[in-house]
Design a protein around this motif. Structure first.
Motif, PDB file in Angstrom:
ATOM      1  N   ALA B  16      23.565 -30.490   3.720  1.00 16.56           N
ATOM      2  CA  ALA B  16      24.613 -31.490   3.929  1.00 16.56           C
ATOM      3  C   ALA B  16      24.759 -32.398   2.722  1.00 16.56           C
ATOM      4  CB  ALA B  16      24.295 -32.323   5.170  1.00 16.56           C
ATOM      5  N   ILE B  19      26.569 -30.664  -0.078  1.00 15.43           N
ATOM      6  CA  ILE B  19      28.011 -30.586   0.176  1.00 15.43           C
ATOM      7  C   ILE B  19      28.655 -31.947  -0.061  1.00 15.43           C
ATOM      8  CG2 ILE B  19      29.713 -30.276   2.024  1.00 15.43           C
ATOM      9  CD1 ILE B  19      27.955 -28.058   3.113  1.00 15.43           C
ATOM     10  N   SER B 145      28.850 -35.421   6.414  1.00 17.80           N
ATOM     11  CA  SER B 145      29.226 -34.205   5.681  1.00 17.80           C
ATOM     12  C   SER B 145      30.091 -33.299   6.538  1.00 17.80           C
ATOM     13  CB  SER B 145      27.987 -33.432   5.240  1.00 17.80           C
ATOM     14  OG  SER B 145      27.211 -34.217   4.407  1.00 17.80           O
ATOM     15  N   ILE B 146      29.680 -33.123   7.795  1.00 17.83           N
ATOM     16  CA  ILE B 146      30.451 -32.233   8.681  1.00 17.83           C
ATOM     17  C   ILE B 146      31.865 -32.792   8.861  1.00 17.83           C
ATOM     18  CG2 ILE B 146      30.626 -31.355  11.035  1.00 17.83           C
ATOM     19  CD1 ILE B 146      27.544 -31.318  11.077  1.00 17.83           C
ATOM     20  N   VAL B 149      33.968 -32.226   5.682  1.00 18.45           N
ATOM     21  CA  VAL B 149      34.462 -30.856   5.504  1.00 18.45           C
ATOM     22  C   VAL B 149      35.613 -30.593   6.472  1.00 18.45           C
ATOM     23  CG1 VAL B 149      33.861 -28.435   5.796  1.00 18.45           C
ATOM     24  CG2 VAL B 149      32.309 -29.959   4.597  1.00 18.45           C
ATOM     25  N   ILE B 234      36.692 -25.032   0.265  1.00 13.18           N
ATOM     26  CA  ILE B 234      35.780 -25.273   1.385  1.00 13.18           C
ATOM     27  C   ILE B 234      34.781 -24.134   1.564  1.00 13.18           C
ATOM     28  CG2 ILE B 234      35.672 -25.591   3.882  1.00 13.18           C
ATOM     29  CD1 ILE B 234      38.136 -27.227   3.681  1.00 13.18           C
ATOM     30  N   ILE B 238      30.706 -24.630   1.187  1.00 10.63           N
ATOM     31  CA  ILE B 238      29.749 -24.383   2.262  1.00 10.63           C
ATOM     32  C   ILE B 238      28.777 -23.266   1.874  1.00 10.63           C
ATOM     33  CG2 ILE B 238      29.497 -23.618   4.655  1.00 10.63           C
ATOM     34  CD1 ILE B 238      32.161 -24.961   5.212  1.00 10.63           C
ATOM     35  N   SER B 239      29.313 -22.182   1.281  1.00 13.44           N
ATOM     36  CA  SER B 239      28.427 -21.049   0.995  1.00 13.44           C
ATOM     37  C   SER B 239      27.405 -21.415  -0.073  1.00 13.44           C
ATOM     38  CB  SER B 239      29.247 -19.830   0.577  1.00 13.44           C
ATOM     39  OG  SER B 239      30.082 -20.150  -0.505  1.00 13.44           O
ATOM     40  N   GLY B 242      25.022 -24.169   1.147  1.00 14.05           N
ATOM     41  CA  GLY B 242      24.053 -23.609   2.077  1.00 14.05           C
ATOM     42  C   GLY B 242      22.965 -22.840   1.359  1.00 14.05           C
TER      43      GLY B 242
END
Lengths: 343, 288
Positions: B16, B19, B145-146, B149, B234, B238-239, B242
């Motif tokens: 998180a 990101i 963070s969530i 996004v 995006i 994320i990828s 992560g």
């Protein structure tokens, strides 16, 4: 690229000799040595970026590697001749491996920048964490954040007791810079250098002509690494301590700024840019009014915006427009004459 | 069991925060193909804006979520007008100019706030899981963070403004022909990107001792995450976030935090060597 002739070399030798003897009258040799070291460092990036088109964001990695290699080898050997050679070979080998990895992977500009930057950071983080006694190479402890002090500095080859320091270190560094400068000149006017410039101009066309771009870029990158390593070794001799700060991003940034300000694609530009800006920084460091970084930052932004080619090409242009105009026709005619005689 | 829970929480937090750090840069790079090397300094200024506002007696959440993004966004606007807009399409030149700006901001902030560490305490107390103590603030960062996004996705995909922005980034001449000024849209996009950087810096400020040079710690990570992510904003974020977050935490718990950091950097080098166009250059093509 003008050819290297005996006459031009002789003139350069005389000018360099005069400059070498006059400079210490204006600035202390202690400061001058550092300026020369930075000049050599800038020349390494000027070679691979200005003539090879490889923008390396991590030239400081090779600089630091050279300095560390020298310090570690000097502690182990107790004299300085072999360590100097090692300090050139280690960064060159590392640059060859790293460059090979990048160029054979056909990475683009931005990705090249990221990888070189990341490699510098890896060194920085790793060297900072090597404080423990388990990090030893031979008898040299890496020392973590505090770096490595107290190694043998430059001595006369074969005589470990005869140290070269102070004024004599300045002269040795000056001569080294001069020699490297002419080696770079020689590389650039050799077929290898000309193909490197061709690759910078148009990579696809050069490869269609049958030149192995990946191998040539790798070799050029390694040469740049070797020069940076030599600069690092001289730095180690000057500072008498090496610290992880050599690998910092700020150091990498400065090298790029020197090249931009001095003039990319020129041979003298990066050296002058480095010496000039480093001296300016030294002078600015003595006042408390404005922070150093502010001025460095403004200089970089202004140059990118208004003078992206740098100082040396701009001065050359002004020179040609004002003074050179009266004599401008004669060289043009003689050049035409020579071309005709060849044809 | 407790340790497993801690590791999971820490890993999610690492992802998180990566990101969060990279979002502003991803917008500016993904949409405009401008690499803003002053991104770390934008974050640092977001942190200072928060601390200053809190010291003036403003509620910490308002300072973090409202004041800091606006302040940094406005600075970004100024930067875009004065410097960046002259350099569109010249990738390397923008990198160099923004590097200069980053030095400039470090210097300015040093002159104003001094070269000392400042900080504020986290507004959320710690939480214990079994024998372990976790910083409760980590959950706040994960939630932010969530939300961030989701917000970026919704704005780009669902609103007319996002549509215009995406259209301009694909074909600015077409957008201009249809009556939208690309100049304005670039300006607005850069404002949003800077504001996000400011937000990230502000949200992370309570966790770190802030010094004028702390931007440097963020820029490399953000830079790596965004470049490795590739062209999609995006999906790339994320990828790669992560991937790097998991690698970092795995080695941190297996060996040590320093090795974790180094492993992150080494994995970035390997990843870029294998996927030179970034993750979304190969997979998830054409996704947002």
């Amino acid at each position: 690229m003008r050819e290297i002739t005996l006459q031009r070399f002789a003139i350069a030798l005389v000018i360099a000799g005069i400059v070498m003897t006059l400079l210490p009258l204006m600035v202390g040799t202690y400061t001058l040595t550092l300026l020369l070291v930075y000049g050599m460092l800038a020349m390494s990036l000027g070679l691979i970026w200005g003539f090879g088109g490889i923008l390396c964001f991590g030239q400081a990695a090779f600089f630091g590697l050279g300095a560390y290699a020298y310090a570690i080898a000097a502690i182990n050997f107790g004299e300085s001749t072999v360590p100097m050679i090692i300090a050139v070979l280690v960064p060159a080998a590392f640059a060859a491996v790293l460059g090979g990895m990048m160029f054979y992977g056909r990475l683009g500009d931005v990705y090249l920048g990221v990888i070189t930057l990341v490699v510098t950071l890896i060194f920085f983080k790793f060297m900072n964490s090597t404080a423990g006694p388990e990090y030893v190479i031979g008898t040299a402890r890496l020392g973590g954040f505090n770096g490595i002090p107290g190694y043998q500095t430059l001595n006369v080859p074969g005589l470990p007791e005869q140290y070269i320091y102070g004024d004599s270190l300045y002269y040795v560094t000056f001569i080294a810079l001069f020699v490297v400068y002419w080696l770079v000149n020689w590389v650039l006017q050799s077929p290898f250098g000309r193909v490197a410039v061709a690759i910078r101009e148009n990579e696809q066309r050069a490869s269609l002509m049958g030149y192995d771009i990946r191998a040539r870029k790798t070799v050029l990158f390694a040469v740049g690494g070797a020069i940076a390593g030599l600069a690092g070794a001289f730095y180690a001799n000057w500072a008498e301590i090496v610290t992880p700060g050599l690998f910092s991003l700020g150091q990498s940034a400065e090298i790029i700024i020197w090249c931009i300000v001095g003039g990319l694609g020129t041979r003298l530009g990066p050296i002058l840019g480095a010496a000039g800006l480093a001296y300016l920084k030294f002078k600015l460091g003595q006042q408390m009014l404005i922070d150093n970084a502010v001025i460095t930052g403004i200089i970089l932004v202004l140059f990118v915006l208004f003078l992206p080619k740098g100082l040396v090409p701009a001065i050359e242009k002004i020179w040609r427009l004002s003074v050179g105009r009266k004599r401008g026709r004669r060289p043009a005619r003689s050049r035409r004459g020579r071309a005709a005689s060849h044809g | 069991m407790d340790l497993a829970a801690v590791i999971v929480v820490e890993t999610v937090y690492a992802v998180a925060s990566l990101i969060l750090i990279s979002a502003g840069l991803a917008i500016v790079f993904g949409m405009m193909k401008v690499i803003n090397l002053a991104h770390g300094e934008f974050m640092m200024m977001g942190g200072y804006a928060t601390i200053t506002a809190v010291n003036l007696g403003i509620n910490i959440y308002i300072a973090m979520l409202v004041i800091a993004p606006i302040v940094v966004g406005l600075i970004g606007l100024l930067v875009e007008r004065l410097v960046i807009r002259h350099l569109y399409g010249r990738l390397v030149d923008t990198m160099l100019a923004t590097w200069g700006l980053s030095l400039f901001f470090v210097g300015i902030v040093t002159m104003i706030f001094g070269n000392t560490t400042t900080g504020i305490s986290t507004p959320i107390p710690g939480i214990s899981i079994g024998d372990y103590q976790i910083n409760g603030y980590n959950f706040f960062i994960v939630i932010i963070s969530i939300l961030l996004v989701l917000l970026i996705y919704f704005v780009l995909k669902g609103t007319r403004l996002g549509l215009i922005a995406r259209g301009t980034m694909q074909r600015s001449d077409m957008a201009a022909a249809l009556g939208y000024s690309p100049d304005r849209i670039y300006m607005a996009t850069f404002f949003v990107g800077s504001a996000l950087s400011g937000l990230a810096g502000a949200v992370l400020a309570p966790l770190v001792g802030l010094v004028p040079s702390s931007g440097g710690a963020y820029i490399a990570k953000a830079f790596i995450t965004v470049i490795s992510g590739g062209p999609s904003v995006i999906a790339g974020l994320i990828s790669s976030g992560g991937f790097f977050g998991v690698v970092n935490q795995f080695f941190t718990f297996a060996i040590s935090p320093v090795v974790g950091e180094v492993a992150l950097l080494v994995s970035a080098v390997i990843l870029l060597r294998l996927l030179p166009q970034g993750v979304t250059g190969r997979f998830l093509k054409g996704k947002l």
